[in-house]
Design an enzyme around this catalytic site. Structure first.
Site, short mmCIF file in Angstrom:
data_model
loop_
_atom_site.label_atom_id
_atom_site.label_comp_id
_atom_site.label_asym_id
_atom_site.label_seq_id
_atom_site.Cartn_x
_atom_site.Cartn_y
_atom_site.Cartn_z
CD GLU A 85 -3.18 -0.90 0.18
OE1 GLU A 85 -3.57 0.39 -0.30
OE2 GLU A 85 -3.87 -1.81 0.26
CB SER A 349 -25.14 -27.64 56.17
OG SER A 349 -26.47 -28.01 56.15
#
Length: 778
Positions: A85, A349
């Protein structure tokens, strides 16, 4: 400089003055019309500990991005991008005059745009501010490129491109494209993959590799040819890259740990984070996926609206490795968006291990201390066991492993609910109690609210020498720890939960899979089912229930939560587990029931049951006297040698004998369990002191010892009319050790044939039992 001097300078140097004015004008225009740099909500992404994305949110424009810097991207991609590019990116001021001149000549010669002559900076300008492909648009693009170069460094401009370049559909940026199409981070791109992603922004819709692989491959090969032509890559590299086919996975929105990610996103928002944001978590992607799959499989067989939450924490670092706040994030009927890792619910519990650890540290018990599992009232509070039966004499290890309620309430009554709640709070477990209320004995059975996150952080103490901690979701989160129990107490409790806590049992550990020390919990009304524990270096927990708190009859910790916890423990990373070194404060000791003292210090006739226990800091606390008779369990009694019955001095020819007495509330369980020579004999008639034979005044009425009952014709049950004489206060009925409650008329239906024992007890500890047999129906 004075006005006259400035005027003289302008007259002498008009060109410099004009240049200065032009620069000032450009500066003012740049400030008045700045380039549209990204700001605001530009997306958010949460990462696993290996950097892979778990969940992402799009930016305000709907695009999906994964923020990276040039240093985090493969150099191959940077070479392909700049080589294809903009080879002059590092030196030009934002525009390349030669490229622009070439593009203008092509446009003038052909009447159409052949190449744009755009630099990478100009492409970034067009991404940030789209303009029409016209001379006027190109001029605006050039101006914006110059502004970007003026304001930003080259690496900043490159970073904008890496994160915002269009890659097809809603995907932007090289990292998101690499993971979405290729299933890998951009730092691992091959030469062929780098070339493919470098050309994709030129025509992102037409070249999407998941939809048009042939077009994408042709475009990629053009990039490779150009890179070879300009000497960016060697012919050998390019030749190898051409061989690689274009294979891309289809875009899909698979999320992992969605509620954990939502939590981290909320934290970032509160901290004021903005823009393109990524947050690193401590989650293990593979383990997270496994846990979510296990939860989804289990949810498929659960009733509607039932959800599940699970949490796995590395006990060494407190880093969360798996976090599932709901059973299925796609199932709204199950409260998909309700994070039950943080939901406050009754733990049932599940707090009991912390109570027993505290009692060990207080010197109240050792691992085999004699406890009482029998009907008792604690200031009007009458707890029962989950299975509604009682076992009589039990050890600490048995009571904890079997999650018996009455021994735990008895122990909490000795320690104090407020003190226990304060210790939990110090350790990061914060019991939520109704406003205005104080902690009471129901706390140990689920009478307060906690979160799964807090419970797992507390259980971490069992794997970290007694130190609890707050689970951490991010690597930079501070480490918050607090001592919840001593190292020795943590070791003993973990040993009990793993295998029973008996020093004399075969103990093989190390070199294999880590054992799981776990505890379940079920809240009142079957609203919450829990299983929490530690395995190797991990603390983990599971919650199951409905987020709205409605009951799930028949769902309790042992049958729905524990199997899932075991599956998750089995899926933990396999590693060689070293043997856990027993702390110096923990030593084995043989003790004797009923006194609870060391066997070495107990005369043989007083040692009715010998047991092997773990002692903490050398303490061997004796059995605590029961609530009915507070006298010593070691007594001198007088026995008539002729009858063998108990007497008092001066009544007959009694002889003194040193004996050990079992707690009064355990007497109904001793018959048939304790040899006669170890039991205190009954009183000789006429020789009992006043109040010396309280049990003789309590009798079951209507059923005699050795009775034989037969169902009526065409009936499959017998009906017992329960009645008692001589009771003081409320009475408890036990059938074969299991608590039963007659109807309002005192009737009890029996459907099981065979031998039975019926026992009645009052709150004064008096009791009476009868044995009988029920024949099978004719």
């Amino acid at each position: 400089m004075s006005r006259a001097a400035a005027g003289a300078f302008i007259r002498r140097h008009p060109r410099w003055s004009l240049l200065f004015a032009l620069c000032a004008l450009l500066w003012a225009l740049d400030r008045l019309f700045p380039p549209p740099l990204p700001s605001g909500n530009d997306g958010f992404i949460v990462l696993a500990r290996d950097g892979s994305p778990l969940r992402a949110w799009p930016g305000s424009d709907g695009a999906w991005r994964y923020p990276v810097t040039p240093a985090e991207v493969s150099p191959r991609y940077i070479e392909a991008l700049l080589g294809y590019e903009d080879r002059g990116f590092r030196w030009h001021p934002g525009v390349n005059p030669a490229s622009l001149a070439r593009a203008a000549w092509q446009w003038a010669s052909t009447g159409r745009i052949v190449s744009g002559g755009s630099t990478l900076t100009m492409q970034v300008a067009r991404i940030l501010e789209p303009v029409p492909r016209t001379p006027r648009g190109k001029l605006r693009q050039i101006v914006r490129a110059l502004q970007l170069e003026w304001r930003l460094s080259k690496d900043d401009i490159l970073t904008l491109y890496l994160n915002h370049a269009p890659m097809g559909g809603i995907v932007e940026g090289v990292e998101m494209a690499s993971r979405a199409y290729l299933g890998k981070p951009s730092r691992e791109l091959s030469h062929a993959e780098a070339a493919l992603l470098a050309t994709l922004p030129r025509a992102p819709s037409r070249l999407r590799p998941d939809r048009a692989p042939q077009a994408a491959q042709a475009a990629r090969d053009r990039v490779l040819a150009r890179l070879e032509r300009f000497g960016v890559w060697s012919p050998e590299v390019v030749a190898d890259a051409r061989i690689e086919p274009v294979i891309a996975q289809r875009l899909q929105g698979a999320w992992l740990a969605p509620l954990a990610a939502e939590r981290l996103r909320g934290q970032a928002r509160r901290a004021g984070s903005a823009g393109l944001t990524r947050v690193a978590s401590t989650l293990d992607r593979e383990l997270q996926a496994t846990v979510e799959r296990l939860l989804a499989d289990r949810a498929s067989v659960l009733p509607p609206r039932v959800s599940i939450a699970a949490l796995v924490v590395d006990a060494a670092t407190l880093e969360v490795r798996a976090y599932a706040g709901s059973a299925d994030f796609a199932d709204n009927a199950r409260g998909a968006h309700v994070d039950m890792v943080r939901g406050v619910r009754s733990p049932g519990s599940a707090l009991k291990p912390f109570l027993y650890a505290m009692a060990l540290d207080d010197g109240l018990i050792h691992s085999e201390s004699l406890l009482i599992d029998a009907p008792q009232a604690f200031g009007g509070y009458q707890p029962g066991n989950f299975q509604a039966d009682f076992s009589g004499p039990v050890s600490v290890s048995e009571a904890l492993q079997r999650s018996l309620n009455v021994p735990a309430v008895d122990l909490l009554d000795q320690i104090g609910p407020a003190r226990f709640a304060a210790r939990l709070t110090e350790g990061g477990i914060k019991p939520r109690i109704a406003t205005g209320e104080q902690p009471n004995l129901s706390l140990i059975l689920g009478g307060a609210g906690v979160t799964l996150e807090e419970l797992v952080g507390g259980y971490r103490a069992l794997a970290a020498g007694g130190v609890a901690g707050k689970p951490r979701l991010t690597p930079d989160a501070p480490i918050e720890e607090a001592r919840l129990m001593s190292e020795g107490a943590a070791w003993i409790v973990r040993d009990i939960l793993e295998g029973g806590g008996h020093p004399d049992r075969p103990f093989v550990e190390g070199g294999g899979a880590a054992p799981l020390a776990w505890k379940t919990g079920t809240s009142f009304g079957f609203r919450d089912a829990w299983a929490v524990g530690v395995s190797g270096r991990y603390a983990l927990g599971v919650w199951l229930g409905r987020p709205d708190g409605t009951p799930n009859p028949g769902f309790f910790g042992a049958n729905v939560a524990a199997p899932l916890l075991k599956d998750i423990a089995a899926a933990l990373p396999h590693e060689v587990v070293p043997s856990r070194e027993r702390p110096a404060t923990v030593q084995p000791v043989d003790i004797c029931w009923p006194l609870g003292t060391a066997a070495a210090d107990t005369p043989a006739p007083l040692c009715h049951r010998r047991r092997s226990a773990w002692s903490l800091t050398g303490a061997v606390p004796p059995t605590r006297p029961d609530r009915i008779d507070g006298s010593s369990l070691r007594q001198t009694v007088w026995i008539d040698p002729a009858s063998g019955l108990r007497t008092v001095p001066g009544c007959g020819h009694g002889q003194p004998r040193d004996t050990a007495r079992w707690p009064t509330l355990l007497q109904p369980w001793l018959a048939g369990w304790l040899p006669a020579d170890q039991r205190v004999p009954d009183w000789q008639p006429g020789c009992a002191p006043a109040g010396g034979a309280p049990a003789a005044t309590l009798r079951i009425v209507g059923l005699n010892d050795a009775s034989r009952l037969r169902p009526a014709p065409h009936q499959r049950h017998v009906s017992l009319q329960l009645a008692v004489r001589g009771a003081q206060g409320p009475v408890y009925w036990l059938l074969d050790g299991r608590r039963v409650t007659p109807d309002a008329g005192g009737k009890l239906l029996l459907t099981e044939s065979g031998a039975h024992r019926l026992t009645v007890m009052d709150e004064g500890g008096r009791h009476h039992s009868v044995a009988f047999t029920v024949d099978a129906p004719p």
